[in-house]
Design a protein around this motif. Structure first.
Motif, PDB file in Angstrom:
ATOM      1  N   LEU A   1     -16.646 -69.261  54.198  1.00 17.75           N
ATOM      2  CA  LEU A   1     -15.607 -69.089  55.211  1.00 17.75           C
ATOM      3  C   LEU A   1     -14.639 -68.000  54.771  1.00 17.75           C
ATOM      4  CD1 LEU A   1     -14.182 -69.998  57.825  1.00 17.75           C
ATOM      5  CD2 LEU A   1     -12.983 -71.716  56.455  1.00 17.75           C
ATOM      6  N   MET A   2     -14.311 -67.983  53.456  1.00 17.04           N
ATOM      7  CA  MET A   2     -13.476 -66.918  52.899  1.00 17.04           C
ATOM      8  C   MET A   2     -14.372 -65.776  52.422  1.00 17.04           C
ATOM      9  SD  MET A   2     -10.553 -68.074  53.452  1.00 17.04           S
ATOM     10  CE  MET A   2      -9.615 -69.581  53.682  1.00 17.04           C
ATOM     11  N   TYR A   3     -15.157 -65.237  53.346  1.00 16.24           N
ATOM     12  CA  TYR A   3     -16.170 -64.237  53.028  1.00 16.24           C
ATOM     13  C   TYR A   3     -15.557 -62.980  52.411  1.00 16.24           C
ATOM     14  CZ  TYR A   3     -20.165 -61.102  53.803  1.00 16.24           C
ATOM     15  OH  TYR A   3     -21.191 -60.221  53.638  1.00 16.24           O
ATOM     16  N   VAL A   4     -14.377 -62.602  52.891  1.00 22.15           N
ATOM     17  CA  VAL A   4     -13.749 -61.362  52.427  1.00 22.15           C
ATOM     18  C   VAL A   4     -12.898 -61.582  51.190  1.00 22.15           C
ATOM     19  CG1 VAL A   4     -13.736 -60.235  54.671  1.00 22.15           C
ATOM     20  CG2 VAL A   4     -11.857 -61.750  54.054  1.00 22.15           C
ATOM     21  N   SER A   5     -12.861 -62.819  50.673  1.00 30.04           N
ATOM     22  CA  SER A   5     -12.052 -63.146  49.511  1.00 30.04           C
ATOM     23  C   SER A   5     -10.583 -62.785  49.794  1.00 30.04           C
ATOM     24  CB  SER A   5     -12.589 -62.410  48.280  1.00 30.04           C
ATOM     25  OG  SER A   5     -11.934 -62.838  47.113  1.00 30.04           O
ATOM     26  N   ASN A   6      -9.855 -62.368  48.752  1.00 31.51           N
ATOM     27  CA  ASN A   6      -8.428 -62.067  48.915  1.00 31.51           C
ATOM     28  C   ASN A   6      -8.141 -60.578  49.003  1.00 31.51           C
ATOM     29  OD1 ASN A   6      -7.231 -64.681  48.916  1.00 31.51           O
ATOM     30  ND2 ASN A   6      -7.713 -64.861  46.745  1.00 31.51           N
TER      31      ASN A   6
ATOM     32  N   LEU B   1     -12.053 -54.030  58.029  1.00 30.86           N
ATOM     33  CA  LEU B   1     -12.241 -52.737  57.371  1.00 30.86           C
ATOM     34  C   LEU B   1     -12.961 -52.906  56.044  1.00 30.86           C
ATOM     35  CD1 LEU B   1     -11.549 -49.668  57.420  1.00 30.86           C
ATOM     36  CD2 LEU B   1      -9.460 -50.235  56.171  1.00 30.86           C
ATOM     37  N   TRP B   2     -12.570 -53.937  55.274  1.00 32.16           N
ATOM     38  CA  TRP B   2     -13.181 -54.146  53.968  1.00 32.16           C
ATOM     39  C   TRP B   2     -14.637 -54.558  54.087  1.00 32.16           C
ATOM     40  CZ3 TRP B   2     -12.568 -52.608  49.312  1.00 32.16           C
ATOM     41  CH2 TRP B   2     -13.197 -53.262  48.254  1.00 32.16           C
ATOM     42  N   VAL B   3     -14.991 -55.330  55.104  1.00 30.91           N
ATOM     43  CA  VAL B   3     -16.384 -55.718  55.305  1.00 30.91           C
ATOM     44  C   VAL B   3     -17.246 -54.482  55.518  1.00 30.91           C
ATOM     45  CG1 VAL B   3     -17.953 -56.796  56.954  1.00 30.91           C
ATOM     46  CG2 VAL B   3     -16.004 -58.071  56.107  1.00 30.91           C
ATOM     47  N   GLU B   4     -16.731 -53.515  56.266  1.00 32.66           N
ATOM     48  CA  GLU B   4     -17.502 -52.306  56.537  1.00 32.66           C
ATOM     49  C   GLU B   4     -17.547 -51.372  55.333  1.00 32.66           C
ATOM     50  OE1 GLU B   4     -19.358 -51.700  59.147  1.00 32.66           O
ATOM     51  OE2 GLU B   4     -18.792 -53.643  59.972  1.00 32.66           O
TER      52      GLU B   4
ATOM     53  N   GLY C   1     -11.716 -66.357  58.543  1.00 32.41           N
ATOM     54  CA  GLY C   1     -11.217 -66.394  57.167  1.00 32.41           C
ATOM     55  C   GLY C   1      -9.979 -65.531  56.985  1.00 32.41           C
ATOM     56  N   SER C   2      -9.964 -64.351  57.608  1.00 34.30           N
ATOM     57  CA  SER C   2      -8.796 -63.468  57.500  1.00 34.30           C
ATOM     58  C   SER C   2      -7.578 -64.095  58.165  1.00 34.30           C
ATOM     59  CB  SER C   2      -9.101 -62.103  58.131  1.00 34.30           C
ATOM     60  OG  SER C   2     -10.154 -61.446  57.452  1.00 34.30           O
ATOM     61  N   CYS C   3      -7.775 -64.738  59.303  1.00 35.22           N
ATOM     62  CA  CYS C   3      -6.660 -65.421  59.982  1.00 35.22           C
ATOM     63  C   CYS C   3      -6.084 -66.530  59.102  1.00 35.22           C
ATOM     64  CB  CYS C   3      -7.123 -66.010  61.312  1.00 35.22           C
ATOM     65  SG  CYS C   3      -7.369 -64.795  62.628  1.00 35.22           S
TER      66      CYS C   3
END
Length: 477
Positions: free
Chosen positions: A280-285, A373-376, A421-423
């Protein structure tokens, strides 16, 4: 063509410069877990001693330009770690963004390519250290320093301390320690703030002690007002803040364990089955770090503009962007900056609830933007994840071993968990900062994430001792 030329140019620069760059050698044999923990302790001790050593010749500035970035950079004002891990983080993020956007093309499956990239990052770190040391010293300490020699000494101290920090991080990452120095220093800094809020016996502005535990004992023995213990003014630690901190930590630990598991099988080893987890926290911090760094840099720049062109808040155009309290220049009182910085503490937020709501909404919005942006750019997109699975010689049962079908499957989950996750991260960081958790919202988020990663690494180390082959597989994953 330009992209390939830039990558080739960097390779040539690395080949020429690498023999002259000082390096921390890798251990020649496997280091035991106890030895790794010992080296982590030594590195942390050196870092904390530097954090208590004042900059020679520096006078305390009127206000802290990096106040909003201290947690991220694990730094302390007026000490040798004034810049903290800032130059290392800045150089690392810059190189990762260049690679993620395919401006720099390196194949990390090849050890030599990975080594070239790491050396190039180290070279960029040296450049950032020199630039940040000069700019910060001139901007912050230049006005109070009349003798150029003293300013040169301050610049030299900042450069030398930042280089030592870089080597401490490299020492741990090369295998002498566990994890990374950056994570270790951030976690220690946040833990130090939390312990200070809990146990500090020093006097506070309300007549009691700073630490909530000694203040509570003092209030109970002296029959004090328990209302002050529950909710303290002036952003001081309180029982409410302690409960909120514990609640945020529990929420973070719970959400870190939520994930979607996609079954995978190996095309190379028969019978090998595993799962590919999409957390769920795929993008981490990372998005929260980027958002906080952006806000910190904006505050730094506009504080400089305000102090030079609008110290009395009588410039209409500057007032639209930023207004600060002349008696307390680190406190925003108007403009855009006022709504993108948190009103820390219930008493401050109650004076202007719209500011608190606006800040939380701002954090959610900007973290979502940086998350996407970070995912891309960070190589986490469905396309990149599908390619990574194929490169690892695994496939999803029921799907052809091809990019398109796997990418289509991952595309059902990754964009959704990125936004959700970002929200959640933006909401937790914003609410934590407004309500006043111990160690700040971003600090708690970073500390919990780092502690979970360290726990995973400790488990992996233990597995490697008992079952070396299984540990090697976990290490590759």
């Amino acid at each position: 063509m330009a992209e390939g030329t830039l990558t080739s140019m960097i390779r040539k620069m690395v080949f020429k410069a690498e023999p002259y760059l000082p390096q921390v050698p890798k251990p020649k044999k496997k280091i035991s877990l106890q030895t790794k923990l010992l080296w982590c302790g030594v590195a942390l001790l050196i870092y904390m001693v530097m954090g208590q050593t004042p900059l020679f010749g520096a006078t305390a500035p009127e206000f802290d330009f990096l106040a909003f970035a201290r947690v991220i950079f694990a730094s302390q004002q007026g000490t040798l770690i004034e810049l903290g891990i800032g130059p290392i983080v800045t150089a690392g993020l810059l190189m990762q963004l260049l690679r993620g956007s395919d401006i720099l093309k390196f194949d990390f499956k090849k050890p030599e390519e990975r080594g070239i990239f790491q050396t190039a990052t180290k070279m960029v770190t040296y450049i950032v250290i020199v630039a940040e040391s000069i700019v910060y010293a001139v901007a912050v300490y230049g006005g109070a320093t009349t003798e150029p020699f003293v300013l040169y000494v301050i610049i030299g101290q900042l450069m030398a301390a930042s280089i030592i920090i870089m080597f401490l991080d490299e020492l741990i990452q090369k295998g002498w320690g566990l994890g990374s120095g950056i994570s270790l220093f951030i976690m220690a800094g946040v833990a130090q703030q939390i312990l200070w809020s809990l146990f500090s016996p020093l006097p506070a502005g309300d007549g009691g002690m700073i630490g909530i535990i000694p203040y509570t004992i003092e209030s109970l023995i002296g029959s004090g007002d328990l209302g002050n213990v529950l909710f303290r003014s002036n952003q001081l630690p309180s029982i409410f803040g302690l409960c909120l901190t514990a609640g945020i930590i529990l929420i973070l630990v719970f959400t870190q364990g939520m994930k979607i598991e996609i079954p995978i099988v190996s095309t190379k080893y028969r019978g090998f089955q595993a799962v590919y987890p999409i957390k769920l926290m795929y993008v981490s911090n990372i998005p929260v770090i980027l958002a906080s760094a952006l806000t910190a840099n904006a505050v730094f720049v506009f504080q400089m503009i305000w102090s030079n062109f609008n110290p009395r808040n009588n410039n209409f155009f500057v007032n639209f962007i930023a207004q600060f309290d002349p008696t307390s220049p680190s406190t925003p009182i108007g403009g855009i900056i006022y709504y993108v910085t948190p009103p820390r503490g219930l008493d401050v937020a109650a004076l202007d609830p719209m500011r608190g709501v606006g800040y939380v909404l701002f954090m959610i919005g900007i973290v979502v933007v940086f998350g996407k942006l970070w995912v891309e750019l960070g190589g986490l997109s469905p396309k990149s994840a599908a390619q990574n699975l194929l490169d690892a010689d695994v496939q999803i049962p029921g799907f052809r071993r091809s990019n398109k079908p796997v990418e289509a499957l991952l595309n059902k989950y990754i964009p959704s968990v990125t936004i959700i996750g970002s929200c959640i991260l933006g909401l937790l960081a914003g609410v934590s900062d407004v309500l006043g958790v111990f160690g700040s919202g971003i600090g708690i988020l970073l500390m919990v994430d780092i502690m979970i990663n360290y726990y995973t690494q400790l488990v992996r180390e233990q597995v490697e001792v008992v079952m070396p082959r299984l540990g090697a597989i976990l290490g590759r994953k």
